[in-house]
Design a protein around this motif. Structure first.
Motif, PDB file in Angstrom:
ATOM      1  N   LEU A 594       0.839  -1.196   0.000  1.00 42.40           N
ATOM      2  CA  LEU A 594       0.000   0.000   0.000  1.00 42.40           C
ATOM      3  C   LEU A 594       0.876   1.249   0.000  1.00 42.40           C
ATOM      4  CD1 LEU A 594      -2.666  -1.017   2.665  1.00 42.40           C
ATOM      5  CD2 LEU A 594      -3.050  -0.741   0.216  1.00 42.40           C
ATOM      6  N   GLY A 595       2.018   1.149   0.709  1.00 43.39           N
ATOM      7  CA  GLY A 595       2.927   2.284   0.743  1.00 43.39           C
ATOM      8  C   GLY A 595       3.844   2.298  -0.464  1.00 43.39           C
ATOM      9  N   SER A 596       4.474   1.131  -0.748  1.00 45.49           N
ATOM     10  CA  SER A 596       5.544   1.139  -1.751  1.00 45.49           C
ATOM     11  C   SER A 596       5.035   1.317  -3.176  1.00 45.49           C
ATOM     12  CB  SER A 596       6.377  -0.133  -1.637  1.00 45.49           C
ATOM     13  OG  SER A 596       5.528  -1.247  -1.710  1.00 45.49           O
ATOM     14  N   CYS A 597       3.764   0.991  -3.455  1.00 44.47           N
ATOM     15  CA  CYS A 597       3.307   1.126  -4.848  1.00 44.47           C
ATOM     16  C   CYS A 597       3.043   2.586  -5.203  1.00 44.47           C
ATOM     17  CB  CYS A 597       2.062   0.286  -5.094  1.00 44.47           C
ATOM     18  SG  CYS A 597       0.580   1.009  -4.406  1.00 44.47           S
ATOM     19  N   GLY A 598       2.844   3.430  -4.218  1.00 45.85           N
ATOM     20  CA  GLY A 598       2.678   4.866  -4.481  1.00 45.85           C
ATOM     21  C   GLY A 598       1.289   5.260  -4.967  1.00 45.85           C
ATOM     22  N   ALA A 599       0.379   4.280  -5.107  1.00 50.91           N
ATOM     23  CA  ALA A 599      -0.931   4.597  -5.694  1.00 50.91           C
ATOM     24  C   ALA A 599      -1.765   5.515  -4.801  1.00 50.91           C
ATOM     25  CB  ALA A 599      -1.701   3.313  -5.974  1.00 50.91           C
TER      26      ALA A 599
END
Ligand SMILES: C[S@@+](CC[C@H](N)C(=O)[O-])C[C@H]1O[C@@H](n2cnc3c(N)ncnc32)[C@H](O)[C@@H]1O
Length: 773
Positions: A594-599
């Motif tokens: 949820l954090g690392s994908c940046g969406a």
């Protein structure tokens, strides 16, 4: 005419390095499993003898204790630099207790990093073969066998790729020097010594940087444990150097030797490409038939009687593992490469205390590389009839292997990681599972397998073995409080399903058990075990009844008001805690995305609908500065969330909102809505209804995120997701199941969201869908 005895000089000659097997065969034919060489070294070629000596505590791995080293020193053949480096020997050249302490430290830091490796290996192999597809020629060593293990070990250690040319050069020089004392080429010896000094200097520079800014890689973990007193900096540098060199030198040769065999046998290539399990069997047979490591040395700490000879104290023993692997007394037709060989207990990775620490990693790399090479590279043939080998017998493999091929076939779908797909419907990773009798037996007794796993957990076995790897079986039984006989029953079941390993009466967790079944470790599956045991297990006995009636018959095990498990848990505080623990454990595995994908970057206020104990909300605000999250859940649950939020010190950014998501309005002033592990509880029209409700309360540009375990679009895998689904019908809600990528995408669009992105290959079979209003 009788054959002359084989000498050390014969074995170390360039001709023998290219073709050692005729010499091994001669040794077996002469019927002398142990011979004394004119140099005083003892050559051991028998399987039984190597096997015994590898496990013999009278055999030391510390070469500096040998008569040969003393003589070399006396003759002035060791420079001051050589001697200084020998004092910093890696743990493979040490004896207990220093060996035990340092190997355990390396093991503790390395094994958790192995989790998720197959996916990474698949990805790199796919990239290397895709690149080869753009050409018609490749050097199997330089373009395939070398870069794969190098990239993997660099990722594990957190080393920048651009450093690899020099690290690779140094490591190659060190590997060439593995023949060390027998290598009469003084220039090569000096180069190996310089290379080792350079590698140690490199890590000495890196260690303070990792101490100042730890980054979750193996080196950072080593440094952290060393700082707690487990080792000194010198030892950490030495472990890093060993992991780097051992992490790829053997695997390069394993893959190259394997590809060489594939190139020479189209039938073998076909079988490895087509038959599930054939690549695994191939790796084992390569490790026996043409292994990367040909010998290890030991020093006799006292007079040792073996095969009718007395090896005197101080003598150097050269254990010819590759010769032992072709001992006709142990293997039928030893010089035949047999993919179907049974009982293939080769010595390719050594044995005993010094057995290869990275064996699981090397096996996995070898298996995937050989399978994909066989599957994708078409019409391959060698360009050079004569092979050039690397100039060392200890680590033996071709120096280069140029080939020509007609084409490279397509890779598997879904091997990209964290890739957003706009409007895609391609099939997610799917592997058809071949049903064998053993697998059918495992299914039939799946409930027993789980009880064995649960018993191992309940008795504290996995945690104990994590703290005491290689503990003697009897001692472990005592620590667990059970008698030896029941212990044997437990171990039988756990070894049968591959959860623990026993070597020489010593017990250890299998690598994945070490990574996932040890309580308290990040990424542990342990919280999910309690849920399986206390909730899923009793309820699933009613599966047939649930199928017949189309309702959650299994709920009868959890009496109380309410139509769903979630409502009933309000009356069962203990089970509610077990359930929320499991959800939190499952979410923690996947929510990093949820954090690392940046969406979700740039959002201000997200509602986490059915947000449970707040695990996701806490992770979200931690990875998104400026974001606040409201956890919306049933009143009995928001209480638990509040406690967790307070404990995390995040009350100013994470709030709770008690209510029923169907009958109560969602919180106000949102620009994001998260449904995590939620839409799978309901039938499709209910999910679409919830997505519409989210759409209606979001402004233009607002986002909906759906995080879940995913089915592939063919709806036949992965098995873990498919088997997680019946619980929803039988117990949780009586109506849900796990859905496919295409289904979630279509609902998000049906609810009105115009933009759509998906993020695949998240941990534990998860996917993330993001819709934009
Ligand atoms: C499977 S759990 C998911 C928890 C969390 N989102 C996660 O991913 O870890 C489903 C959650 O939905 C909540 N829930 C079920 N029915 C609900 C309802 N009608 N209104 C609000 N929450 C509900 C449950 O209490 C539970 O916490």
């Amino acid at each position: 005419m009788t054959d002359a005895a084989v000498s050390l000089r014969d074995l170390m000659s360039p001709t023998s390095i290219a073709h050692p097997y005729p010499l091994y065969e001669r040794m077996h034919r002469r019927g002398e499993p142990v011979i004394e060489d004119p140099s005083g070294v003892h050559l051991v070629s028998g399987y039984a003898e190597c096997h015994a000596l590898l496990r013999d505590a009278r055999c030391s791995s510390d070469e500096t204790g040998s008569t040969m080293f003393h003589r070399m020193r006396g003759r002035g053949e060791l420079s001051g630099e050589d001697a200084a480096l020998l004092a910093k020997a890696p743990f493979m050249l040490l004896d207990p207790p220093a060996h035990t302490r340092l190997r355990r430290l390396a093991h503790t830091c390395l094994i958790p990093a192995f989790a998720g490796l197959p996916e990474r290996i698949e990805r790199i192999v796919a990239e290397l073969l895709d690149a080869a597809g753009e050409r018609e020629l490749m050097d199997v060593v330089a373009d395939f066998a070398f870069p794969l293990p190098v990239r993997i070990i660099c990722e594990l250690l957190g080393l920048p790729q651009e450093d690899f040319p020099r690290l690779g050069r140094w490591s190659g020089a060190m590997a060439r020097n593995m023949d060390q004392a027998f290598n009469l080429d003084a220039a090569a010896r000096a180069e190996g010594t310089r290379a080792r000094a350079s590698i140690l200097d490199y890590f000495h520079e890196l260690i303070p940087a990792r101490r100042a800014a730890p980054s979750g890689d193996v080196i950072s973990q080593l440094v952290a444990l060393a700082d707690q007193g487990a080792a000194d900096t010198e030892e950490v540098a030495s472990i890093c150097a060993l992991l780097l060199v051992a992490g790829h030198e053997t695997t390069v040769n394993l893959i190259a030797n394997g590809v060489l065999l594939l190139l020479g046998d189209p039938g073998l290539r076909q079988r490895v490409a087509d038959r599930p399990g054939a690549a695994k069997a191939m790796v084992e047979e390569v490790l026996r038939f043409d292994p990367p490591l040909h010998f290890r040395t030991r020093v006799a700490l006292s007079d040792i009687e073996i095969a009718g000879r007395v090896v005197p104290r101080g003598a150097t023993l050269v254990l010819l593992l590759a010769a032992a692997n072709r001992d006709p007394k142990r293997f039928d037709s030893p010089d035949v490469f047999d993919l179907d060989r049974r009982n293939n207990r080769h010595l390719g990775f050594g044995l005993g205390l010094h057995a290869c620490l990275g064996a699981a990693l090397a096996r996995s790399e070898g298996e995937i590389a050989l399978r994909e090479f066989a599957r994708r590279v078409r019409g391959a043939e060698r360009l050079e009839a004569r092979l050039t080998y690397r100039p060392t017998l200890a680590m033996r493999g071709p120096a280069r292997l140029p080939i020509r091929y007609t084409s490279v076939g397509p890779g598997r779908a879904g091997t990209d990681s964290f890739t957003p797909h706009e409007r895609t419907h391609e099939m997610h990773t799917t592997t058809t599972t071949e049903l064998t009798e053993d697998r059918l037996g495992l299914l039939m007794q799946g409930h027993v397998a789980f009880q064995a796993l649960w018993a191992g957990h309940e008795l504290g076995l996995f945690g104990h073995l994590s703290a005491h790897p290689d503990a003697p079986v009897e001692e472990t039984a005592k620590a667990l409080g059970i008698e030896p006989d029941p212990m044997e029953v437990l171990l039988g079941a756990l070894r049968g399903v591959g959860l623990v390993e026993v070597h020489d009466g010593r017990l250890r967790n299998a690598p994945l058990a070490e990574a996932r079944l040890v309580p308290g470790k990040p990424g542990s599956f342990v919280p999910m075990l309690g849920w399986q045991h206390h909730i899923v297990y009793p309820g699933m006995r009613d599966f047939t009844a649930a199928l017949r009636s189309g309702s959650s018959v299994g709920l009868r095990h959890f009496p109380g008001p309410g139509e769903t498990l979630y409502e009933r848990l309000a009356d069962h505080p203990d089970l509610r805690a077990v359930f929320q623990d499991a959800m939190s454990g499952l979410s923690s595995l996947a929510n990093e995305a949820l954090g690392s994908c940046g969406a979700l970057r740039g959002l201000h206020h997200v509602a986490d609908i059915g947000g449970g104990d707040g695990t996701n909300a806490i992770a979200l605000v931690r990875s998104h500065p400026g974001l606040s999250v409201t956890v919306f859940d049933l009143p009995s649950v928001t209480k638990m969330a509040e406690e967790n939020i307070a404990r995390a010190g995040l009350r100013d950014r994470v709030r709770t909102h008690s209510g029923d998501m169907f009958s109560d309005p969602f919180p106000e002033d949102l620009d994001g809505v998260l449904f995590s592990h939620l839409l799978n509880i309901f039938p499709p029209d209910t999910s679409v209804g919830l997505l519409r409700k989210a759409y209606d309360c979001l402004p233009e540009g607002g986002k909906v995120a759906v995080l879940n375990m995913m089915q592939n679009d063919a709806k036949d895998g992965p098995a873990t997701t498919m088997l997680a689904a019946p619980y929803f019908l039988t117990i949780a809600s009586g109506q849900g199941r796990l859905y496919s990528w295409a289904e979630y995408e279509s609902w998000i669009r049906e609810a009105g969201f115009g933009g759509y992105e998906r993020f695949s290959d998240l941990p534990f079979f998860h996917g993330l869908h993001v819709g934009t209003r």
